[in-house]
Design an enzyme around this catalytic site. Structure first.
Site, short mmCIF file in Angstrom:
data_model
loop_
_atom_site.label_atom_id
_atom_site.label_comp_id
_atom_site.label_asym_id
_atom_site.label_seq_id
_atom_site.Cartn_x
_atom_site.Cartn_y
_atom_site.Cartn_z
N ASP A 1 4.37 -8.86 3.04
CA ASP A 1 3.77 -8.35 1.81
C ASP A 1 4.89 -8.13 0.80
O ASP A 1 5.58 -7.12 0.84
CB ASP A 1 3.04 -7.03 2.15
CG ASP A 1 2.48 -6.35 0.92
OD1 ASP A 1 2.29 -7.03 -0.10
OD2 ASP A 1 2.23 -5.13 1.00
N GLU B 1 7.63 -6.48 3.04
CA GLU B 1 7.17 -5.54 4.05
C GLU B 1 6.87 -6.33 5.32
O GLU B 1 6.19 -7.36 5.27
CB GLU B 1 5.93 -4.77 3.56
CG GLU B 1 6.28 -3.90 2.35
CD GLU B 1 5.20 -2.89 1.97
OE1 GLU B 1 4.01 -3.18 2.19
OE2 GLU B 1 5.57 -1.81 1.46
N ARG C 1 7.83 11.75 -2.68
CA ARG C 1 7.04 12.97 -2.90
C ARG C 1 7.80 14.17 -2.36
O ARG C 1 8.76 14.63 -2.98
CB ARG C 1 5.65 12.82 -2.27
CG ARG C 1 4.74 11.89 -3.07
CD ARG C 1 3.33 11.89 -2.54
NE ARG C 1 3.27 11.40 -1.16
CZ ARG C 1 3.11 10.12 -0.82
NH1 ARG C 1 2.95 9.21 -1.75
NH2 ARG C 1 3.08 9.75 0.44
N HIS D 1 6.63 4.60 8.53
CA HIS D 1 6.70 4.04 7.17
C HIS D 1 6.09 5.00 6.15
O HIS D 1 6.70 5.28 5.11
CB HIS D 1 5.98 2.69 7.12
CG HIS D 1 5.86 2.13 5.73
ND1 HIS D 1 6.95 1.71 5.01
CD2 HIS D 1 4.77 1.95 4.92
CE1 HIS D 1 6.55 1.28 3.81
NE2 HIS D 1 5.23 1.42 3.74
N GLU E 1 4.91 -6.99 8.40
CA GLU E 1 3.57 -6.61 8.83
C GLU E 1 3.04 -7.63 9.84
O GLU E 1 3.52 -8.75 9.93
CB GLU E 1 2.61 -6.56 7.63
CG GLU E 1 3.13 -5.67 6.50
CD GLU E 1 2.06 -5.28 5.49
OE1 GLU E 1 0.86 -5.48 5.75
OE2 GLU E 1 2.45 -4.76 4.42
N ASP F 1 -4.92 -4.68 2.90
CA ASP F 1 -3.64 -4.23 3.45
C ASP F 1 -3.75 -2.75 3.82
O ASP F 1 -4.13 -1.93 2.99
CB ASP F 1 -2.53 -4.44 2.42
CG ASP F 1 -1.15 -4.39 3.05
OD1 ASP F 1 -1.04 -4.58 4.28
OD2 ASP F 1 -0.17 -4.17 2.32
N LYS G 1 2.18 -6.06 -6.09
CA LYS G 1 1.90 -6.65 -4.78
C LYS G 1 1.21 -8.01 -4.87
O LYS G 1 1.34 -8.82 -3.96
CB LYS G 1 0.95 -5.72 -4.00
CG LYS G 1 1.51 -4.34 -3.73
CD LYS G 1 2.40 -4.37 -2.52
CE LYS G 1 2.73 -2.96 -2.07
NZ LYS G 1 3.46 -2.98 -0.80
N GLN H 1 5.88 -1.14 -8.90
CA GLN H 1 4.95 -0.32 -8.12
C GLN H 1 5.07 1.16 -8.47
O GLN H 1 4.07 1.85 -8.66
CB GLN H 1 5.25 -0.52 -6.63
CG GLN H 1 4.31 0.22 -5.68
CD GLN H 1 4.65 -0.04 -4.21
OE1 GLN H 1 5.58 -0.78 -3.89
NE2 GLN H 1 3.89 0.57 -3.32
#
Ligand code: CA
Length: 414
Positions: A227, A193, A136, A127, A195, A120, A247, A234
């Site tokens: 996903d 997610e 962060r 994103h 994808e 992945d 995941k 997480q």
């Protein structure tokens, strides 16, 4: 070019598509297949009827061996299918035809490839920026490596399931930043997610690599990919080695692989890669190495009614699939036929185009209202999440719905 089998304009499975899939056929065995509108066509039965001479791999129950044959073989089979099903073809009135076709409601899809390894990536700039802002530093949301290489991690192939397979909410450990100690139980921040994945043809096994210019010849086709992600698990577990149990409990793959060749008309340019410019091994001469595919996410509540919660586009990926493949193999890592590479969450610039609940609700702080007035911060038991995708322009070529419903967690006991 039209087929003698009528296909509605609203169908993803036009005559330009002819996707690769696998189904449990009416005789109870697994057949490789394609699809035109609502009609599933068995490649195995066609081979038994004398078509596709030299392609005995189409008798198998997955495409891996056929994928090994390479792009010229894939094209040859597509050309033969197009000739067979073209309007005016003698095949329309052949007595052999009936045994080769079934209504899509009469057969069940299974995974069309045996996935040896699943990787992945994290290739959408918006994103990665959104996640960096949330967890962060908003001023330095992208980590220093992000614009220099396609960041990825090794996922787990054993829990990739075909669209339509239910997903059980995972149990696990979680600890919020202000919690005194970790707790255990069902995830309370279950997310998806949005994808797009590529199904690969294998590469070298001698320590050499697939160059960025060769990489597209290793793409058998594209699939939708969901996903599943337990955000609470997480956030606590991911330092320093990245996602693990958050995941690997489930991923959902679309049932139909759209042939790479069928998407040639959907090519488009990606974002400029000039500041910084990639290192030479990642540098692509051809800018039109992305795909203009409309993507959509809907939540179908337990009452069967749905609410579209995001509309995005595959062109929002920063790193192309060719760059992801080149980077993956540059160290000598062996890629095998049937391996799956997923793009990472695809988010556009606007909030309505974000590809996960984490971003759409900004980590649960701005819940989404569904059609019935109920709200979702994350995905609840009984919800079905549907991904859809198709060409944004030109003849409609799509993936079919990629669906999975969430079941309650299994009660844990020692
Ligand atoms: Ca992902």
């Amino acid at each position: 070019m039209a087929s003698f089998i009528p296909v509605s304009d609203a169908s993803d499975f036009s005559f330009s598509n002819l996707p690769w899939g696998a189904v449990v056929w009416t005789d109870g065995t697994t057949h490789l297949a394609t699809r035109l509108g609502g009609t599933v066509i068995s490649l195995r039965a066609l081979h038994q009827a004398g078509m596709f001479a030299g392609f005995a791999e189409l008798q198998q129950d997955c495409f891996n061996a056929f994928i090994d044959r390479g792009p010229e073989a894939w094209s040859a089979v597509r050309r033969e299918l197009q000739a067979l099903y073209r309007a005016g073809s003698a095949w329309e009135s052949s007595p052999l035809r009936a045994a080769c076709e079934a209504d899509c409601a009469a057969v069940a899809n299974v995974l069309p490839v045996r996935i040896g390894d699943y990787t992945d990536f994290y290739a959408s700039r918006q994103h990665a920026t959104n996640v960096g802002m949330m967890f962060r530093d908003p001023a330095n949301a992208l980590l220093p490596n992000w614009l220099h290489l396609p960041v990825g991690y090794h996922g787990r192939a054993s829990t990739v399931a075909v669209s339509g397979t239910d997903v059980v909410r995972p149990n696990g450990q979680r600890k919020g930043p202000n919690d005194p100690a970790p707790v255990f139980g069902p995830s309370v921040k279950l997310d998806f997610e949005l994808e797009v994945g590529v199904v690969l043809r294998g590469g070298p096994t001698d320590g050499s690599w697939i160059s960025v210019d060769q990489a597209e010849s290793h793409i058998f086709g594209l699939v939708l990919f969901k996903d599943w992600s337990a955000r609470d698990i997480q956030q606590w577990e991911y330092v320093p080695l990245g996602p693990f149990l958050a995941k690997n409990f489930a991923s959902t793959m679309g049932a139909w692989i759209v042939p790479f060749e069928a998407l040639e008309g959907a090519r488009c340019a990606g974002a400029p890669q000039e500041d910084p410019s990639p290192l030479p091994y990642l540098k692509q001469d051809r800018r039109a190495s992305h795909w203009d595919l409309t993507l959509e996410v809907a939540i179908v509540a337990a009452d069967g009614r749905e609410t579209v919660i995001s509309t995005s586009n595959a062109k929002h990926l920063y790193w192309s699939f060719a760059q992801q493949i080149a980077h993956h193999s540059i160290n000598g890592c062996v890629l095998r036929s049937g391996d799956l590479l997923a793009s990472g969450t695809i988010s556009g610039d606007e909030p309505g185009s974000y590809g996960s609940m984490l971003e759409l609700t900004w980590n649960g702080s701005k819940p989404i209202r569904l059609h019935d007035g109920s709200e979702r911060a994350f995905i609840e038991d009984g919800d079905t999440v549907a991904l859809r995708g198709r060409t944004a322009q030109g003849p409609r070529i799509g993936f079919g719905d990629c669906l999975a419903r969430i079941l309650p967690a299994k009660p844990w006991q020692k």
